[in-house]
Design a protein around this motif. Structure first.
Motif, mmCIF file in Angstrom:
data_model
loop_
_atom_site.group_PDB
_atom_site.id
_atom_site.type_symbol
_atom_site.label_atom_id
_atom_site.label_comp_id
_atom_site.label_asym_id
_atom_site.label_seq_id
_atom_site.Cartn_x
_atom_site.Cartn_y
_atom_site.Cartn_z
ATOM 1 N N LYS A 1 1.230 5.128 -0.029
ATOM 2 C CA LYS A 1 0.305 6.094 0.428
ATOM 3 C C LYS A 1 0.377 7.625 -0.125
ATOM 4 N N ASP B 1 -3.510 5.025 -0.915
ATOM 5 C CA ASP B 1 -4.364 5.478 -0.066
ATOM 6 C C ASP B 1 -4.478 7.173 -0.691
ATOM 7 N N LYS C 1 0.510 -0.950 0.527
ATOM 8 C CA LYS C 1 -0.164 -0.120 -0.148
ATOM 9 C C LYS C 1 0.958 0.935 0.059
ATOM 10 N N ASP D 1 -12.384 3.791 3.855
ATOM 11 C CA ASP D 1 -11.481 4.164 4.748
ATOM 12 C C ASP D 1 -12.061 5.010 5.538
ATOM 13 N N ASN E 1 -5.894 8.841 1.400
ATOM 14 C CA ASN E 1 -6.915 9.156 3.093
ATOM 15 C C ASN E 1 -7.870 10.245 2.237
HETATM 16 MG MG LIG Z 1 -6.350 4.477 4.918
#
Ligand SMILES: [Mg+2]
Length: 323
Positions: free
Chosen positions: A108, A138, A106, A192, A140
């Motif tokens: 970021k 990811d 994963k 998420d 966010n």
């Molecule tokens: Mg996340």
């Protein structure tokens, strides 16, 4: 479960506050503060981030109390698959080294300090060094729909072996809109940040806003709650960590074992800590972590004791949440 005076006393009597250095800055943190306590089942971790309000922290405490004192379904599963995690750092290889072998990583992306090009560069580096690894991105919730589509198109054209985009955009409505538009590229999205509260997973599923749910056991109030919620939502899940020590990871790993998801869990994150509370941490070995309770090793704790000020703060918080 009910917090009896006996449970309360045992929690307060066994509680330890620790401050653990991170290998690299993650989620803006260089140290991770946690509180651990022991019940008849073993050690549990209560580590809501320090900025969280009491209301949320109390739900995390419910999860920890259930793990230490409650009835938890058993499992025969010995290990689960986990993904590696790459924060927004320059040195890709050095950061991924502690994860050993892995099938999924994963990455970021969309961090405020990073440009789109930085993110693409990191993706390219990962592909160069780990050509067989599948990739999750990811964001966010930091992209808008347009940016997410732009990235999706690039990734599609470059044949990146993408497993899914994690929370590419912020709201459930945006997620739903993007999910439709991404069908063209055959790209899946996982929710998420959209599934932080107990009521969220069902809301996401009903809005058709994700293909996959990323679940953390603590904010959902414990393993039994998380099992019920998953069943109701009816979507595939990825059990993820909240940057816990091996004690907190043990609870998430147990949930992942019970759920038996096809997706690797985001529970390899003890590898992001520079210290841990045990000599036998739940860090990935060949892409797996083991399913087991974790005991504390006292010599380990000496180096990660919290300051008196931190200890006082956590005990205050604990007393408020135990009310
Ligand atoms: Mg996340």
């Amino acid at each position: 479960m009910e917090i009896t005076p006996e449970i309360r006393e045992q929690i307060l009597g066994t509680a330890k506050v620790l401050s653990i250095p991170m290998r690299t800055k993650f989620r803006g943190l260089t140290t991770r503060e946690v509180l651990l306590f022991e019940g008849p089942n073993g050690w549990a971790e209560w580590s809501p981030f320090t900025e969280y309000e009491d209301e949320e922290a109390s739900i995390w405490l419910k999860a920890a109390i259930e793990w230490a004192f409650g009835d938890i379904p058993k499992t025969d599963v010995k290990t689960i698959k986990v993904n590696a995690t790459l924060p927004a750092v320059k040195d890709v290889r050095k950061t991924l080294e502690p994860f050993g072998k892995f099938e999924v990583v994963k990455i970021k992306v969309a961090e405020p300090s990073q440009t789109l090009q930085d993110d693409l560069d990191r993706i390219h580096q990962v592909r160069e060094h780990y050509p067989d690894a599948r990739i999750r991105l990811d964001a966010n919730g930091n992209w808008d729909i347009e940016t997410a589509l732009k990235i999706a198109k690039t990734i599609y054209q470059e044949n990146v072996p993408l497993e899914y985009l994690e929370q590419p955009v912020r709201t459930i409505a945006e997620m739903a809109e993007l999910k439709l538009k991404l069908q063209e590229f055959n790209i899946k999205i996982a929710a998420d940040e959209s599934v932080r509260k107990v009521s969220d997973p069902l809301a996401v599923a009903q809005a058709n806003a994700a293909d996959i749910l990323v679940l953390k056991v603590a904010p959902l109030g414990g393993i039994n709650n998380a099992l019920a919620i998953t069943k109701d939502a009816g979507l595939p899940v990825v059990v993820s960590s909240a940057l816990e020590t091996s004690v907190g990871i043990s609870m998430g790993a147990h949930l992942a074992a019970l759920l038996g998801s096809e997706y690797a869990s985001g529970l390899g994150t003890a590898a992001l800590l520079a210290e841990d509370v045990t000599d036998t941490p739940l860090i990935p070995v060949d892409g797996d972590i083991r399913i087991s309770r974790v005991d504390l090793d006292s010599t380990r704790l000496e180096d990660i004791e919290a300051t008196k000020r931190e200890v006082d703060w956590w005990f205050e918080r604990l007393r408020r949440s135990l009310k």
